[in-house]
Design an enzyme around this catalytic site. Structure first.
Site, PDB file in Angstrom:
ATOM      1  N   SER A   1       0.844  -1.192   0.000  1.00  0.00           N
ATOM      2  CA  SER A   1       0.000   0.000   0.000  1.00  0.00           C
ATOM      3  C   SER A   1       0.880   1.244   0.000  1.00  0.00           C
ATOM      4  O   SER A   1       2.037   1.206   0.434  1.00  0.00           O
ATOM      5  CB  SER A   1      -0.889   0.012   1.255  1.00  0.00           C
ATOM      6  OG  SER A   1      -1.520   1.257   1.435  1.00  0.00           O
TER       7      SER A   1
ATOM      8  N   TYR B   1      -1.796  -0.357  10.313  1.00  0.00           N
ATOM      9  CA  TYR B   1      -1.794  -0.667   8.887  1.00  0.00           C
ATOM     10  C   TYR B   1      -0.513  -0.154   8.225  1.00  0.00           C
ATOM     11  O   TYR B   1       0.137  -0.878   7.474  1.00  0.00           O
ATOM     12  CB  TYR B   1      -3.026  -0.053   8.228  1.00  0.00           C
ATOM     13  CG  TYR B   1      -3.262  -0.504   6.811  1.00  0.00           C
ATOM     14  CD1 TYR B   1      -3.753  -1.781   6.542  1.00  0.00           C
ATOM     15  CD2 TYR B   1      -3.000   0.336   5.742  1.00  0.00           C
ATOM     16  CE1 TYR B   1      -3.975  -2.204   5.244  1.00  0.00           C
ATOM     17  CE2 TYR B   1      -3.217  -0.075   4.440  1.00  0.00           C
ATOM     18  CZ  TYR B   1      -3.707  -1.340   4.190  1.00  0.00           C
ATOM     19  OH  TYR B   1      -3.916  -1.755   2.898  1.00  0.00           O
TER      20      TYR B   1
ATOM     21  N   LYS C   1       2.312  -2.657   6.569  1.00  0.00           N
ATOM     22  CA  LYS C   1       2.650  -2.548   5.147  1.00  0.00           C
ATOM     23  C   LYS C   1       4.093  -2.090   4.958  1.00  0.00           C
ATOM     24  O   LYS C   1       4.765  -2.495   4.005  1.00  0.00           O
ATOM     25  CB  LYS C   1       1.681  -1.602   4.443  1.00  0.00           C
ATOM     26  CG  LYS C   1       0.256  -2.137   4.343  1.00  0.00           C
ATOM     27  CD  LYS C   1       0.186  -3.470   3.600  1.00  0.00           C
ATOM     28  CE  LYS C   1      -1.242  -3.902   3.351  1.00  0.00           C
ATOM     29  NZ  LYS C   1      -1.342  -5.180   2.605  1.00  0.00           N
TER      30      LYS C   1
END
Length: 255
Positions: free
Chosen positions: A147, A160, A164
């Site tokens: 991402s 998150y 990532k």
């Protein structure tokens, strides 16, 4: 690269027909579209999801797809489900969870599930596939779906972003160690993608504007934009590319 999106010429353009692929997070969104594109290209696909109903409908749409229903956060269950999956030439580690919490409110439970699925499962599934490739002396290609959040801080995305970011470095280490075995490993780093989840999370025009203002192309990604990039990295057209993190972000990371 736009030509890759049409099923009629994907196999011709990329030469993937006859190979066997495994896709995690195959029930919805990018993963589901990935399975459909590979199936259209003549690839035998193992589709992994934790939701049986999604797999059942996917098999109806793409006869011949091999469904595997398993929760990737459960190490022992994954070993049982995929340990004997057989020869796999191409792997797309797409499954992910996104638990959004402000930094000061991050919980152990959110951390554990996020890293179990977004990172640990990537290691485990990749080990299973890579060990088989090495035992067969076969080349392979692995693509991790990362991402833009791996490289840019986003409010309320503490876990998150961290997971990532770890995936990007994992991709590089995998490429370094698996390269001598002719196994390539790359990542794609999309911006917001207009899956059903993406539409739900970014339907508020004010919230969307705050992100769109940072994207030079002024739009979010469609699923096909990400699928096309993954198809390219899986194929021999990218035979000299490994250890890369490819933004599919409309220029977000250049801003």
């Amino acid at each position: 690269m736009a030509a890759m999106a049409t099923p009629g010429n994907t196999a011709l353009e990329l030469g993937l027909a006859g190979r066997r692929a495994l896709v995690t997070g195959a029930g919805k969104g990018i993963g589901r579209s990935m399975v459909q594109a590979l199936h259209a290209a003549g690839v035998q696909v193992v589709a992994v999801s934790r939701t049986r109903a999604d797999l059942d409908s996917l098999v109806r749409e793409c006869p011949g797809v091999e469904p595997v229903c398993v929760d990737l956060s459960d190490w022992q269950a994954v070993e049982r489900a995929l340990g004997g999956v057989g020869p796999v030439d191409l792997l797309v580690n797409n499954a992910a969870v996104a638990v959004l919490q402000p930094f000061l409110e991050v919980t152990k439970e959110a951390f554990d599930i996020s890293f179990d699925v977004n990172l640990r499962a990537v290691i485990q599934v990749s080990q299973i596939v890579a060990r088989d490739l090495i035992s067969r002396g076969a080349p392979g290609s692995i693509v991790n779906v990362s991402s833009q959040a791996s490289q840019r801080a986003i409010r309320n995305h503490t876990i998150y972003c961290a997971a990532k970011g770890a995936m990007d470095m994992l991709t590089k280490v995998m490429a370094l160690e698996l390269g001598p075995h002719k196994i390539r490993v790359n990542a794609v780093n999309p911006t917001v993608v207009m899956t059903a989840m993406g539409q739900a999370n970014w339907s508020d025009p004010q919230k969307a504007k705050s992100m769109l203002d940072r994207i030079p192309l002024g739009r979010f990604a469609e699923v096909d934009n990400v699928v096309d990039a993954i198809l390219f990295l899986l194929s021999d057209r990218s035979s000299m590319i490994t250890g890369s993190t490819l933004p599919v972000d409309g220029g977000f990371l250049a801003n």
